[in-house]
Design an enzyme around this catalytic site. Structure first.
Site, PDB file in Angstrom:
ATOM      1  N   ASP A  43       0.838  -1.198   0.000  1.00 16.03           N
ATOM      2  CA  ASP A  43       0.000   0.000   0.000  1.00 16.03           C
ATOM      3  C   ASP A  43       0.877   1.254   0.000  1.00 16.03           C
ATOM      4  O   ASP A  43       0.621   2.207  -0.741  1.00 16.03           O
ATOM      5  CB  ASP A  43      -0.931  -0.024   1.209  1.00 16.03           C
ATOM      6  CG  ASP A  43      -1.781   1.220   1.313  1.00 16.03           C
ATOM      7  OD1 ASP A  43      -2.626   1.440   0.415  1.00 16.03           O
ATOM      8  OD2 ASP A  43      -1.608   1.980   2.287  1.00 16.03           O
ATOM      9  N   GLU A 121      -2.012  -5.516  -3.362  1.00 17.45           N
ATOM     10  CA  GLU A 121      -1.020  -4.735  -2.627  1.00 17.45           C
ATOM     11  C   GLU A 121       0.058  -5.639  -2.039  1.00 17.45           C
ATOM     12  O   GLU A 121       1.240  -5.267  -2.016  1.00 17.45           O
ATOM     13  CB  GLU A 121      -1.694  -3.934  -1.514  1.00 17.45           C
ATOM     14  CG  GLU A 121      -2.561  -2.810  -2.022  1.00 17.45           C
ATOM     15  CD  GLU A 121      -3.420  -2.169  -0.948  1.00 17.45           C
ATOM     16  OE1 GLU A 121      -3.930  -1.067  -1.209  1.00 17.45           O
ATOM     17  OE2 GLU A 121      -3.590  -2.748   0.149  1.00 17.45           O
TER      18      GLU A 121
END
Length: 144
Positions: A43, A121
């Site tokens: 992320d 992610e």
């Protein structure tokens, strides 16, 4: 946008990182061995790679405008869309433990809102660990 460079990096991931990036927390006794930690890292990589690309690509846009573009690029729906292009649903299905007695089945996970973006992610985070920021950030910016 093209996912080709990111897809190639994912293909080259070492088996241990790829396995962790595709392991849901309900599939392992030790939550730290699931994709959660790699998703946390991915992320951040995604956010920084896209921010850097936007600053370079749009020198005339102010911070507020860059923030609006950035938020659209890195939101969960965008991660899910890129994840589908990368084949993450198929990767998750293939990684589901065989004969699983406990845990959430991959199909149930994929019907939820967060597992697909989180696995995407996590794969980005795994790529960072395997290949370094410069190579991964270029591939991520190109994809997103």
């Amino acid at each position: 946008m093209s996912v080709a460079a990111l897809s190639e990096l994912i293909t080259r991931l070492p088996d241990d990182l790829r396995e962790q990036a595709l392991t849901h927390s309900s599939w392992t006794e030790d939550r730290a061995e699931s994709y959660e930690r790699l998703a946390y890292l991915g992320d951040s990589v995604l956010a920084l790679a896209v921010a850097r690309d936007l600053v370079d690509r749009f020198p005339e846009v102010d911070a507020g405008g860059l923030t609006k573009i950035h938020n659209q690029a890195v939101r969960g729906a965008s991660c899910a869309e890129i994840g589908r292009e990368l084949g993450v649903p198929e990767m998750l299905r293939a990684s589901e433990p065989k004969g699983m007695q406990a845990g959430i089945p991959a199909e149930v996970l994929l019907s939820g809102e967060r597992p697909l973006p989180e696995a995407t992610e996590a794969l980005i985070g795994a790529c960072l660990l395997a290949f370094g920021f410069e190579q991964v950030s270029r591939a991520v910016a190109e994809a997103f």
